[in-house]
Design a protein around this motif. Structure first.
Motif, PDB file in Angstrom:
ATOM      1  N   ALA A 222       1.492  11.095  -7.711  1.00  0.00           N
ATOM      2  CA  ALA A 222       0.466  10.603  -8.806  1.00  0.00           C
ATOM      3  C   ALA A 222       0.288   9.105  -8.233  1.00  0.00           C
ATOM      4  O   ALA A 222       1.029   8.488  -7.735  1.00  0.00           O
ATOM      5  CB  ALA A 222       1.441  10.629 -10.196  1.00  0.00           C
ATOM      6  N   SER A 223      -1.356   8.871  -8.442  1.00  0.00           N
ATOM      7  CA  SER A 223      -1.676   7.792  -8.321  1.00  0.00           C
ATOM      8  C   SER A 223      -1.038   6.559  -8.863  1.00  0.00           C
ATOM      9  O   SER A 223      -0.711   5.517  -8.365  1.00  0.00           O
ATOM     10  CB  SER A 223      -3.080   7.607  -8.690  1.00  0.00           C
ATOM     11  OG  SER A 223      -3.390   7.651 -10.082  1.00  0.00           O
TER      12      SER A 223
ATOM     13  N   HIS B 207      -7.271   2.848   1.947  1.00  0.00           N
ATOM     14  CA  HIS B 207      -6.510   3.617   2.991  1.00  0.00           C
ATOM     15  C   HIS B 207      -7.335   3.244   4.288  1.00  0.00           C
ATOM     16  O   HIS B 207      -8.365   2.779   4.385  1.00  0.00           O
ATOM     17  CB  HIS B 207      -6.700   5.005   2.773  1.00  0.00           C
ATOM     18  CG  HIS B 207      -5.888   5.613   1.785  1.00  0.00           C
ATOM     19  ND1 HIS B 207      -6.378   6.851   1.228  1.00  0.00           N
ATOM     20  CD2 HIS B 207      -4.887   5.238   0.988  1.00  0.00           C
ATOM     21  CE1 HIS B 207      -5.617   7.077   0.362  1.00  0.00           C
ATOM     22  NE2 HIS B 207      -4.795   6.219   0.344  1.00  0.00           N
TER      23      HIS B 207
ATOM     24  N   ASN C  32       2.139   5.893  -7.251  1.00  0.00           N
ATOM     25  CA  ASN C  32       1.892   5.291  -5.992  1.00  0.00           C
ATOM     26  C   ASN C  32       1.795   3.768  -5.938  1.00  0.00           C
ATOM     27  O   ASN C  32       2.234   2.706  -5.020  1.00  0.00           O
ATOM     28  CB  ASN C  32       0.873   6.005  -5.363  1.00  0.00           C
ATOM     29  CG  ASN C  32       1.394   7.189  -4.537  1.00  0.00           C
ATOM     30  OD1 ASN C  32       2.531   7.414  -4.525  1.00  0.00           O
ATOM     31  ND2 ASN C  32       0.313   8.191  -4.591  1.00  0.00           N
ATOM     32  N   GLU C  33       0.979   3.328  -7.080  1.00  0.00           N
ATOM     33  CA  GLU C  33       0.714   1.949  -7.271  1.00  0.00           C
ATOM     34  C   GLU C  33       1.829   1.137  -7.786  1.00  0.00           C
ATOM     35  O   GLU C  33       2.304  -0.170  -7.088  1.00  0.00           O
ATOM     36  CB  GLU C  33      -0.275   1.868  -8.535  1.00  0.00           C
ATOM     37  CG  GLU C  33      -0.693   0.269  -8.731  1.00  0.00           C
ATOM     38  CD  GLU C  33      -1.889  -0.044  -9.789  1.00  0.00           C
ATOM     39  OE1 GLU C  33      -2.284  -1.097  -9.872  1.00  0.00           O
ATOM     40  OE2 GLU C  33      -2.163   1.080 -10.195  1.00  0.00           O
TER      41      GLU C  33
ATOM     42  N   ASN D  20      -5.602  11.045   4.507  1.00  0.00           N
ATOM     43  CA  ASN D  20      -4.332  11.271   4.060  1.00  0.00           C
ATOM     44  C   ASN D  20      -3.946  12.838   4.181  1.00  0.00           C
ATOM     45  O   ASN D  20      -3.141  13.544   3.531  1.00  0.00           O
ATOM     46  CB  ASN D  20      -4.271  10.916   2.410  1.00  0.00           C
ATOM     47  CG  ASN D  20      -3.811   9.410   2.517  1.00  0.00           C
ATOM     48  OD1 ASN D  20      -2.632   9.171   2.727  1.00  0.00           O
ATOM     49  ND2 ASN D  20      -4.542   8.782   1.720  1.00  0.00           N
TER      50      ASN D  20
ATOM     51  N   HIS E 171       0.822  -0.993   0.073  1.00  0.00           N
ATOM     52  CA  HIS E 171      -0.028   0.167  -0.041  1.00  0.00           C
ATOM     53  C   HIS E 171       0.845   1.139  -0.247  1.00  0.00           C
ATOM     54  O   HIS E 171       1.931   1.215   0.435  1.00  0.00           O
ATOM     55  CB  HIS E 171      -1.040   0.087   1.175  1.00  0.00           C
ATOM     56  CG  HIS E 171      -1.719  -0.937   1.388  1.00  0.00           C
ATOM     57  ND1 HIS E 171      -3.005  -1.266   0.988  1.00  0.00           N
ATOM     58  CD2 HIS E 171      -1.567  -2.405   1.752  1.00  0.00           C
ATOM     59  CE1 HIS E 171      -3.719  -2.048   1.088  1.00  0.00           C
ATOM     60  NE2 HIS E 171      -2.891  -3.111   1.866  1.00  0.00           N
TER      61      HIS E 171
ATOM     62  N   GLY F 210      -1.616   0.384  -4.661  1.00  0.00           N
ATOM     63  CA  GLY F 210      -1.361   1.888  -4.848  1.00  0.00           C
ATOM     64  C   GLY F 210      -1.994   2.716  -3.348  1.00  0.00           C
ATOM     65  O   GLY F 210      -1.653   2.375  -2.103  1.00  0.00           O
ATOM     66  N   GLU F 211      -2.644   3.649  -3.861  1.00  0.00           N
ATOM     67  CA  GLU F 211      -3.113   4.509  -2.474  1.00  0.00           C
ATOM     68  C   GLU F 211      -4.590   4.079  -2.363  1.00  0.00           C
ATOM     69  O   GLU F 211      -5.307   4.888  -1.729  1.00  0.00           O
ATOM     70  CB  GLU F 211      -3.197   5.986  -3.096  1.00  0.00           C
ATOM     71  CG  GLU F 211      -3.780   6.397  -4.381  1.00  0.00           C
ATOM     72  CD  GLU F 211      -3.627   7.910  -4.800  1.00  0.00           C
ATOM     73  OE1 GLU F 211      -4.585   8.495  -5.027  1.00  0.00           O
ATOM     74  OE2 GLU F 211      -2.275   8.013  -4.864  1.00  0.00           O
ATOM     75  N   ARG F 212      -4.896   3.117  -2.856  1.00  0.00           N
ATOM     76  CA  ARG F 212      -6.457   2.414  -2.519  1.00  0.00           C
ATOM     77  C   ARG F 212      -6.428   1.919  -1.150  1.00  0.00           C
ATOM     78  O   ARG F 212      -5.313   1.722  -0.857  1.00  0.00           O
ATOM     79  CB  ARG F 212      -6.882   1.634  -3.729  1.00  0.00           C
ATOM     80  CG  ARG F 212      -6.948   2.271  -4.978  1.00  0.00           C
ATOM     81  CD  ARG F 212      -7.612   1.297  -6.022  1.00  0.00           C
ATOM     82  NE  ARG F 212      -7.045  -0.110  -6.062  1.00  0.00           N
ATOM     83  CZ  ARG F 212      -5.738  -0.293  -6.862  1.00  0.00           C
ATOM     84  NH1 ARG F 212      -5.166   0.573  -7.471  1.00  0.00           N
ATOM     85  NH2 ARG F 212      -5.315  -1.505  -6.894  1.00  0.00           N
TER      86      ARG F 212
ATOM     87  N   SER G 217      -1.267   8.765  -0.474  1.00  0.00           N
ATOM     88  CA  SER G 217      -1.807   9.502  -1.698  1.00  0.00           C
ATOM     89  C   SER G 217      -0.936  10.635  -1.892  1.00  0.00           C
ATOM     90  O   SER G 217      -1.283  11.554  -2.825  1.00  0.00           O
ATOM     91  CB  SER G 217      -3.148   9.915  -1.560  1.00  0.00           C
ATOM     92  OG  SER G 217      -3.167  10.875  -0.277  1.00  0.00           O
TER      93      SER G 217
END
Length: 287
Positions: free
Chosen positions: A225-226, A264, A229-230, A268, A219, A260-262, A222
């Motif tokens: 950029a998404s 949470h 982050n993934e 954030n 994980h 990624g940033e999903r 955020s």
């Protein structure tokens, strides 16, 4: 089979015609063996000719532990109670036997005793006394049974057993089976505390790599950029996977996912909450 001189008491004082069947290893061939010695399990076993065996076992855990199991060739036919005594051998005149505990007899199960009694039995053996278990025979109502642990040849193997117990890992598989690892910002570097958690898992895997499946979920927060982050979450998961394969876990038993940033677990909107979202979740499962 070695016969013991014991006094009649409580559980054993039934009919005067009752016979006493006694099981114990002869002094000259009494054998104790460190049956298992690792940082996960220590087991000290004693053979009981014609009857079965007795085993003391301690496992890796946060708490020091000890179990005693009486492995019977003929399992109990009915419920009952056995009396556990510490009996001095014949060459210790003047020493009195004393009761240690009662042991519940369960249908079709081996006998077992809890930690405090198991430790007491070990200390009695160390003194040269013979822990002896008395009960009414479930296959012959005219007989009583006495099962004795012979203290002869006990001391050296017991010292090896004690050394093994002192070297057990201070945590069990359950303590590491679900672990959350935290990361520095925008990095695959673990925090100091999480690095120690990973090392604990590594120490365990040095002793036991027989895992059925390892799930690694990466994980990110955020920040940035998404898409980036993934990829960062996948790199974090792969670093952990590489560590496990170096420890001997087969790569095809490790399943990684980068979220990624999903997903949470905290907002954030502050540095502290973003730190909670920078994580890898490790789930281990065994057969």
């Amino acid at each position: 089979m070695l016969r013991l001189s014991v006094l009649c008491f409580g559980l054993l004082c039934g009919s005067s015609h009752a016979a006493m069947r006694q099981y114990a290893a002869p002094v000259e061939s009494s054998a104790w063996m460190l049956q298992e010695s690792s940082r996960l399990t220590c087991a000290l076993a004693h053979t009981l000719p014609g009857y079965g065996s007795a085993t003391f076992t301690s496992m890796a855990s946060k708490q020091l532990n000890m179990e005693f199991e009486l492995d019977m060739k003929l399992l109990p036919k009915r419920f009952g109670t056995a009396a556990v005594y510490s009996v001095p051998p014949q060459w210790m005149p003047g020493k009195a036997q004393r009761k240690l505990a009662d042991m519940t007899i369960r249908t079709q199960y081996n006998g077992d005793l809890p930690e405090d009694v198991a430790w007491t039995m070990l200390s009695e053996l160390e003194k040269g006394h013979w822990p002896t278990i008395y009960y009414q025979d479930w296959y012959n109502q005219a007989d009583k049974v006495a099962v004795s642990l012979n203290a002869s040849n006990f001391y050296n193997e017991y010292q090896s057993f004690v050394n093994c117990v002192s070297n057990l890992l201070p945590y069990s598989f359950e303590d590491i089976a679900y672990t959350v690892l935290s990361y520095e910002k925008n990095s695959t570097k673990l925090t100091r505390y999480s690095q120690r958690q990973l090392e604990m898992i590594g120490e365990y895997l040095k002793e036991d790599t027989a895992l059925e499946l390892v799930l690694i979920d990466g994980h990110a927060d955020s920040w940035g950029a998404s898409g980036r982050n993934e990829q960062l979450s996948i790199r974090r998961a792969n670093v952990i996977k590489d560590y496990f394969t170096q420890m001997g876990v087969e790569a095809d038993r490790i399943d990684i996912t980068g979220h990624g940033e999903r997903r949470h677990i905290a907002p954030n909107d502050t540095p502290e909450s973003r730190a909670l979202n920078r994580r890898v979740i490790v789930q281990l499962s065994k057969v």
